[in-house]
Design an enzyme around this catalytic site. Sequence first.
Site, mmCIF file in Angstrom:
data_model
loop_
_atom_site.group_PDB
_atom_site.id
_atom_site.type_symbol
_atom_site.label_atom_id
_atom_site.label_comp_id
_atom_site.label_asym_id
_atom_site.label_seq_id
_atom_site.Cartn_x
_atom_site.Cartn_y
_atom_site.Cartn_z
ATOM 1 N N HIS A 65 0.839 -1.223 0.000
ATOM 2 C CA HIS A 65 0.000 0.000 0.000
ATOM 3 C C HIS A 65 0.865 1.262 0.000
ATOM 4 O O HIS A 65 0.539 2.241 0.676
ATOM 5 C CB HIS A 65 -0.970 -0.022 1.188
ATOM 6 C CG HIS A 65 -0.306 -0.129 2.540
ATOM 7 N ND1 HIS A 65 -0.825 -0.861 3.575
ATOM 8 C CD2 HIS A 65 0.842 0.420 3.020
ATOM 9 C CE1 HIS A 65 -0.028 -0.757 4.635
ATOM 10 N NE2 HIS A 65 0.982 0.021 4.325
ATOM 11 N N GLU B 159 4.147 -5.926 8.347
ATOM 12 C CA GLU B 159 2.808 -5.741 7.753
ATOM 13 C C GLU B 159 2.330 -7.010 7.042
ATOM 14 O O GLU B 159 1.139 -7.212 6.856
ATOM 15 C CB GLU B 159 2.809 -4.564 6.754
ATOM 16 C CG GLU B 159 2.903 -3.207 7.442
ATOM 17 C CD GLU B 159 2.863 -2.029 6.469
ATOM 18 O OE1 GLU B 159 2.645 -0.916 6.936
ATOM 19 O OE2 GLU B 159 3.059 -2.215 5.246
ATOM 20 N N HIS C 273 -1.931 3.879 10.033
ATOM 21 C CA HIS C 273 -0.590 4.378 10.362
ATOM 22 C C HIS C 273 -0.720 5.621 11.243
ATOM 23 O O HIS C 273 -0.390 6.733 10.818
ATOM 24 C CB HIS C 273 0.188 4.714 9.095
ATOM 25 C CG HIS C 273 0.349 3.577 8.124
ATOM 26 N ND1 HIS C 273 -0.674 3.120 7.321
ATOM 27 C CD2 HIS C 273 1.425 2.799 7.834
ATOM 28 C CE1 HIS C 273 -0.234 2.115 6.570
ATOM 29 N NE2 HIS C 273 1.031 1.900 6.863
ATOM 30 N N HIS D 173 10.243 -3.951 3.688
ATOM 31 C CA HIS D 173 10.583 -2.526 3.714
ATOM 32 C C HIS D 173 10.914 -2.048 5.112
ATOM 33 O O HIS D 173 10.376 -2.540 6.096
ATOM 34 C CB HIS D 173 9.515 -1.642 3.068
ATOM 35 C CG HIS D 173 8.164 -1.563 3.742
ATOM 36 N ND1 HIS D 173 7.340 -2.637 3.913
ATOM 37 C CD2 HIS D 173 7.482 -0.484 4.230
ATOM 38 C CE1 HIS D 173 6.202 -2.244 4.480
ATOM 39 N NE2 HIS D 173 6.274 -0.944 4.689
HETATM 40 C C1 DHB Z 1 5.705 3.700 2.853
HETATM 41 C C2 DHB Z 1 4.746 3.726 3.861
HETATM 42 C C3 DHB Z 1 4.065 2.576 4.178
HETATM 43 O O1 DHB Z 1 3.084 2.579 5.114
HETATM 44 C C4 DHB Z 1 4.333 1.391 3.550
HETATM 45 O O2 DHB Z 1 3.664 0.294 3.950
HETATM 46 C C5 DHB Z 1 5.286 1.347 2.526
HETATM 47 C C6 DHB Z 1 5.962 2.503 2.195
HETATM 48 C C7 DHB Z 1 6.433 4.931 2.485
HETATM 49 O O3 DHB Z 1 6.252 5.961 3.184
HETATM 50 O O4 DHB Z 1 7.138 4.933 1.472
HETATM 51 FE FE FE Z 2 2.424 0.692 5.660
#
Ligand code: DHB
Ligand code: FE
Length: 291
Positions: free
Chosen positions: A12, A245, A59, A198
């Site tokens: 997302h 996540e 978030h 990530h």
């Molecule tokens: C970003 C934020 C998110 O919540 C995520 O799941 C992936 C990337 C971001 O800020 O790039």
């Molecule tokens: Fe996220």
Amino acid sequence: MARITHGLSTSHIPAIGAMVDQGRTDEPYWQPIFEGYQWTKDYVAQEKPDVVILVYNDHASAFDMKFIPTFAIGCSDEFRPADEGWGPRPVPPVPGHPDLAWHIAQSCILDEFDITIINEMEVDHGLTVPMDVFFDSKDNKTPAQWPVKVVPVAVNVVTYPPPSGNRCWMLGEAIARAVESYPEDLNVHIWGTGGMSHQLQGPRAGLINKEWDQRFLDLMTSDPQKLRTIEHIEYLRETGSEGIEMVMWLIMRGALQGKVTELHRHYHVPCSNTALGHIVLKNEVAETVVA
Ligand code: DHB
Ligand code: FE
């Protein structure tokens, strides 16, 4: 009777929503990212789900350190986009399905799976970006109205301790039982969103683990039971602090009770500073029963 016919997953990444809002999806960097969703957009348009159970995480937009529900279900008739710092996204409110949502809440709680009932909630990129990648027009424009009703299921993966992958799988099973006991004929999809590897901050920011992500995607069909035992520490070590996540994908996977066929996959790195993963699974038993 209502049936879960498909399980979809997608990252997302908020920049995807920003590119849609700014009309920049054709830029060379973004074109292959959006192209990888086209198959699914066409498929979903033809499949026409009545309701999506959209498993996502907030978030710190609707919830903050005052309230941290591990699992919550949105029971209102509409969810407005949250202001994440640049004003609310210019996307339509997401229509809810209060009757099915209350039914799932009742069924899960009486099934000894306590879930927090939320009657008013704004939704952030965790929910609106998945709506974009599956429902926007071919040229990546947000529709004036979303063509589906949504039951949001919010999972805490932001503040320690998040739920275990196994607990998420079991919630998926409880949700499947709830849907099966809903009397109206509904084509229900369940989406597990977030991920893939990530890390957004600290010395390991930008971490991407392609091999680990690909294995996770493979196991969704080849040996999904293995996914249940992945420990938090492995997500953290191998996929970065935000890779956790991915436990939300296991709610989706646990809800698919039949033989599962992978229809489509899209994996692209990097996207923004992160890995993008997407998979479409068909729940063959549900299809047989509906037919
Ligand atoms: C970003 C934020 C998110 O919540 C995520 O799941 C992936 C990337 C971001 O800020 O790039
Ligand atoms: Fe996220």
